[in-house]
Scaffold this motif. Structure first.
Motif, PDB file in Angstrom:
ATOM      1  N   ALA A  30       0.867  -1.191   0.000  1.00  0.00           N
ATOM      2  CA  ALA A  30       0.000   0.000   0.000  1.00  0.00           C
ATOM      3  C   ALA A  30       0.897   1.231   0.000  1.00  0.00           C
ATOM      4  O   ALA A  30       0.663   2.211  -0.702  1.00  0.00           O
ATOM      5  CB  ALA A  30      -0.928   0.007   1.209  1.00  0.00           C
ATOM      6  N   PHE A  31       1.958   1.167   0.813  1.00  0.00           N
ATOM      7  CA  PHE A  31       3.039   2.142   0.715  1.00  0.00           C
ATOM      8  C   PHE A  31       4.113   1.491  -0.133  1.00  0.00           C
ATOM      9  O   PHE A  31       4.572   0.389   0.187  1.00  0.00           O
ATOM     10  CB  PHE A  31       3.602   2.479   2.107  1.00  0.00           C
ATOM     11  CG  PHE A  31       4.776   3.419   2.035  1.00  0.00           C
ATOM     12  CD1 PHE A  31       4.575   4.786   2.019  1.00  0.00           C
ATOM     13  CD2 PHE A  31       6.069   2.935   1.944  1.00  0.00           C
ATOM     14  CE1 PHE A  31       5.657   5.661   1.910  1.00  0.00           C
ATOM     15  CE2 PHE A  31       7.149   3.806   1.833  1.00  0.00           C
ATOM     16  CZ  PHE A  31       6.938   5.162   1.834  1.00  0.00           C
ATOM     17  N   VAL A  35       6.698   3.956  -6.488  1.00  0.00           N
ATOM     18  CA  VAL A  35       5.553   4.551  -7.198  1.00  0.00           C
ATOM     19  C   VAL A  35       5.966   5.612  -8.214  1.00  0.00           C
ATOM     20  O   VAL A  35       5.109   6.138  -8.937  1.00  0.00           O
ATOM     21  CB  VAL A  35       4.500   5.218  -6.250  1.00  0.00           C
ATOM     22  CG1 VAL A  35       3.680   4.187  -5.531  1.00  0.00           C
ATOM     23  CG2 VAL A  35       5.145   6.210  -5.318  1.00  0.00           C
ATOM     24  N   VAL A  39       3.617   8.443 -10.193  1.00  0.00           N
ATOM     25  CA  VAL A  39       3.675   9.827  -9.706  1.00  0.00           C
ATOM     26  C   VAL A  39       4.022  10.750 -10.875  1.00  0.00           C
ATOM     27  O   VAL A  39       3.413  11.802 -11.065  1.00  0.00           O
ATOM     28  CB  VAL A  39       4.720   9.974  -8.566  1.00  0.00           C
ATOM     29  CG1 VAL A  39       4.920  11.438  -8.190  1.00  0.00           C
ATOM     30  CG2 VAL A  39       4.281   9.175  -7.333  1.00  0.00           C
ATOM     31  N   ASP A  86      10.511   7.045  -5.401  1.00  0.00           N
ATOM     32  CA  ASP A  86       9.963   8.326  -4.948  1.00  0.00           C
ATOM     33  C   ASP A  86       9.771   8.226  -3.441  1.00  0.00           C
ATOM     34  O   ASP A  86       8.930   7.461  -2.973  1.00  0.00           O
ATOM     35  CB  ASP A  86       8.616   8.573  -5.642  1.00  0.00           C
ATOM     36  CG  ASP A  86       7.976   9.887  -5.201  1.00  0.00           C
ATOM     37  OD1 ASP A  86       8.140  10.276  -4.036  1.00  0.00           O
ATOM     38  OD2 ASP A  86       7.295  10.516  -6.035  1.00  0.00           O
ATOM     39  N   GLU A 163      -3.917  18.244   0.800  1.00  0.00           N
ATOM     40  CA  GLU A 163      -2.546  18.753   0.799  1.00  0.00           C
ATOM     41  C   GLU A 163      -2.067  19.143  -0.593  1.00  0.00           C
ATOM     42  O   GLU A 163      -1.486  20.205  -0.777  1.00  0.00           O
ATOM     43  CB  GLU A 163      -1.592  17.709   1.377  1.00  0.00           C
ATOM     44  CG  GLU A 163      -1.712  17.570   2.881  1.00  0.00           C
ATOM     45  CD  GLU A 163      -0.778  16.511   3.429  1.00  0.00           C
ATOM     46  OE1 GLU A 163      -0.545  15.513   2.717  1.00  0.00           O
ATOM     47  OE2 GLU A 163      -0.294  16.686   4.547  1.00  0.00           O
ATOM     48  N   ILE A 176      -2.085  11.126  -3.276  1.00  0.00           N
ATOM     49  CA  ILE A 176      -1.787   9.833  -2.649  1.00  0.00           C
ATOM     50  C   ILE A 176      -2.351   8.738  -3.551  1.00  0.00           C
ATOM     51  O   ILE A 176      -3.565   8.617  -3.713  1.00  0.00           O
ATOM     52  CB  ILE A 176      -2.379   9.748  -1.225  1.00  0.00           C
ATOM     53  CG1 ILE A 176      -1.912  10.958  -0.413  1.00  0.00           C
ATOM     54  CG2 ILE A 176      -1.966   8.432  -0.561  1.00  0.00           C
ATOM     55  CD1 ILE A 176      -2.660  11.147   0.892  1.00  0.00           C
ATOM     56  N   LEU A 177      -1.447   7.983  -4.176  1.00  0.00           N
ATOM     57  CA  LEU A 177      -1.859   7.092  -5.254  1.00  0.00           C
ATOM     58  C   LEU A 177      -1.945   5.639  -4.808  1.00  0.00           C
ATOM     59  O   LEU A 177      -1.172   5.177  -3.973  1.00  0.00           O
ATOM     60  CB  LEU A 177      -0.854   7.215  -6.410  1.00  0.00           C
ATOM     61  CG  LEU A 177      -0.682   8.643  -6.934  1.00  0.00           C
ATOM     62  CD1 LEU A 177       0.514   8.724  -7.880  1.00  0.00           C
ATOM     63  CD2 LEU A 177      -1.948   9.146  -7.624  1.00  0.00           C
ATOM     64  N   PRO A 179      -1.069   2.039  -5.567  1.00  0.00           N
ATOM     65  CA  PRO A 179      -0.175   1.300  -6.454  1.00  0.00           C
ATOM     66  C   PRO A 179      -0.925   0.232  -7.258  1.00  0.00           C
ATOM     67  O   PRO A 179      -0.427  -0.236  -8.276  1.00  0.00           O
ATOM     68  CB  PRO A 179       0.826   0.642  -5.496  1.00  0.00           C
ATOM     69  CG  PRO A 179       0.803   1.505  -4.276  1.00  0.00           C
ATOM     70  CD  PRO A 179      -0.633   1.948  -4.159  1.00  0.00           C
ATOM     71  N   ASP A 203       5.137   8.741   8.952  1.00  0.00           N
ATOM     72  CA  ASP A 203       4.967   9.273   7.603  1.00  0.00           C
ATOM     73  C   ASP A 203       4.588   8.151   6.625  1.00  0.00           C
ATOM     74  O   ASP A 203       3.589   8.249   5.887  1.00  0.00           O
ATOM     75  CB  ASP A 203       6.270   9.957   7.164  1.00  0.00           C
ATOM     76  CG  ASP A 203       6.060  10.905   6.003  1.00  0.00           C
ATOM     77  OD1 ASP A 203       4.938  10.950   5.462  1.00  0.00           O
ATOM     78  OD2 ASP A 203       7.015  11.598   5.618  1.00  0.00           O
ATOM     79  N   THR A 207       0.537   7.549   4.961  1.00  0.00           N
ATOM     80  CA  THR A 207       0.314   7.368   3.527  1.00  0.00           C
ATOM     81  C   THR A 207      -0.305   5.990   3.259  1.00  0.00           C
ATOM     82  O   THR A 207      -1.291   5.872   2.521  1.00  0.00           O
ATOM     83  CB  THR A 207       1.648   7.517   2.759  1.00  0.00           C
ATOM     84  OG1 THR A 207       2.242   8.769   3.105  1.00  0.00           O
ATOM     85  CG2 THR A 207       1.436   7.453   1.257  1.00  0.00           C
ATOM     86  N   VAL A 211      -4.164   4.805   1.813  1.00  0.00           N
ATOM     87  CA  VAL A 211      -4.385   3.947   0.644  1.00  0.00           C
ATOM     88  C   VAL A 211      -5.234   2.727   1.016  1.00  0.00           C
ATOM     89  O   VAL A 211      -6.141   2.326   0.281  1.00  0.00           O
ATOM     90  CB  VAL A 211      -3.026   3.494   0.039  1.00  0.00           C
ATOM     91  CG1 VAL A 211      -3.215   2.442  -1.049  1.00  0.00           C
ATOM     92  CG2 VAL A 211      -2.254   4.695  -0.506  1.00  0.00           C
TER      93      VAL A 211
END
Ligand code: AMP
Ligand code: MG
Length: 265
Positions: A30-31, A35, A39, A86, A163, A176-177, A179, A203, A207, A211
């Motif tokens: 998910a993180f 990515v 992005v 990224d 944001e 916030i994408l 994947p 952090d 994120t 997701v």
């Protein structure tokens, strides 16, 4: 460059990549720090954001896989052409940790570090009361809080749709994408705040939770006893705020039109 040959990186970059990969594993991607190809397609936050075509997205999604990052000594290699890293979803947290360590090493016992969305509270305020960190109202300009959380020696990180975004065809596309889909994550959440000891963890997790959505995040939280979170969703004409048990008593509601719930893990 890292798809052609293993490139040397600084010890900080290596350390940050290792933390990023650890959270990518724990969140089942998910993180995902790889990515970069998606992005770049969207360009959200840049000068020319745009909605990518389906075939472009499909190709880019295929390149996202944190398992393709190979770290060896001080070098990093990516397995496939077109891949990229990224660290936008974790770097600020890591930077905040470094600032925290620096200040502590100089004997600072009370400080508030604010990198914008990433806050670290060192100790408590000078009057010995905890630091109060506001939780942004996603629908209002910066500085309007739904409530605040009172903390000492903690990082407080928020990921939110408000944001960074752009608007096209009457829709809002945020940064916030997913994947999996390659598109801005649609999980019903407007923001996720994570309270943790280390800001890099908070952090990456804010994120990731964004997701994953609240249900999967709550499942994962069972394995993460030291992590607390605040989830904000829109519910008809009010905000629904869910606060994990460990910090429920430290949360103060300011916006009386919103509803707060205790979240069991
Ligand atoms: P944050 O504001 O911490 O939630 O991070 C968002 C930033 O992280 C984006 O601007 C991208 O650079 C990057 N990003 C977007 N989606 C993901 C994702 N699923 N995993 C890791 N990083 C991401
Ligand atoms: Mg993040």
């Amino acid at each position: 460059q890292a798809v052609k040959k293993a490139v040397p990186v600084s010890s900080e970059t290596r350390q940050l990549l290792e933390i990023a990969i650890q959270w990518a594993k724990a969140t089942h991607g998910a993180f995902d720090p790889t990515v970069a190809p998606i992005v770049q397609l969207w360009g959200i936050g840049g000068e020319h954001p745009r909605i990518p075509a389906d075939n472009e997205l499909k190709k880019a999604i295929g390149l996202v896989d944190y398992r393709d990052i190979k770290i060896s000594g001080d070098t990093v290699f990516l397995r496939r052409t077109g891949q990229g890293v990224d660290l936008g979803g974790i770097a600020k947290g890591y930077a905040a940790d470094r600032v925290t360590a620096f200040l502590r090493s100089h004997g600072v016992a009370s400080a508030l570090i604010d990198l914008g969305g990433n806050v670290v509270a060192i100790g408590s305020k000078k009057d010995k009361t905890p630091w109060n960190i506001g939780i942004q109202n996603p629908g209002l300009p910066r500085g309007n809080a739904l409530g605040f959380v009172s903390v000492t020696d903690r990082s407080v990180v928020t990921s939110g749709t408000y944001e960074r975004f752009f608007e096209a065809n009457g829709r809002r596309y945020h940064h916030i994408l997913s994947p999996q889909t390659g598109a801005p994550a649609v999980s019903g959440l407007e923001s996720v705040t994570v309270v943790s000891e280390r800001s890099a963890d908070g952090d990456a997790l804010s994120t990731a939770f964004f997701v994953m959505g609240i249900q999967n995040a709550t499942e994962l939280l069972k394995d993460l006893p030291d992590i607390e979170a605040i989830f904000v969703r829109r519910e008809k004409d009010r905000y629904r705020i869910e606060v994990t048990e460990g910090i429920y008593d430290r949360f103060t509601l300011l916006d009386k039109t919103a509803a707060v719930f205790r979240l069991k893990r």
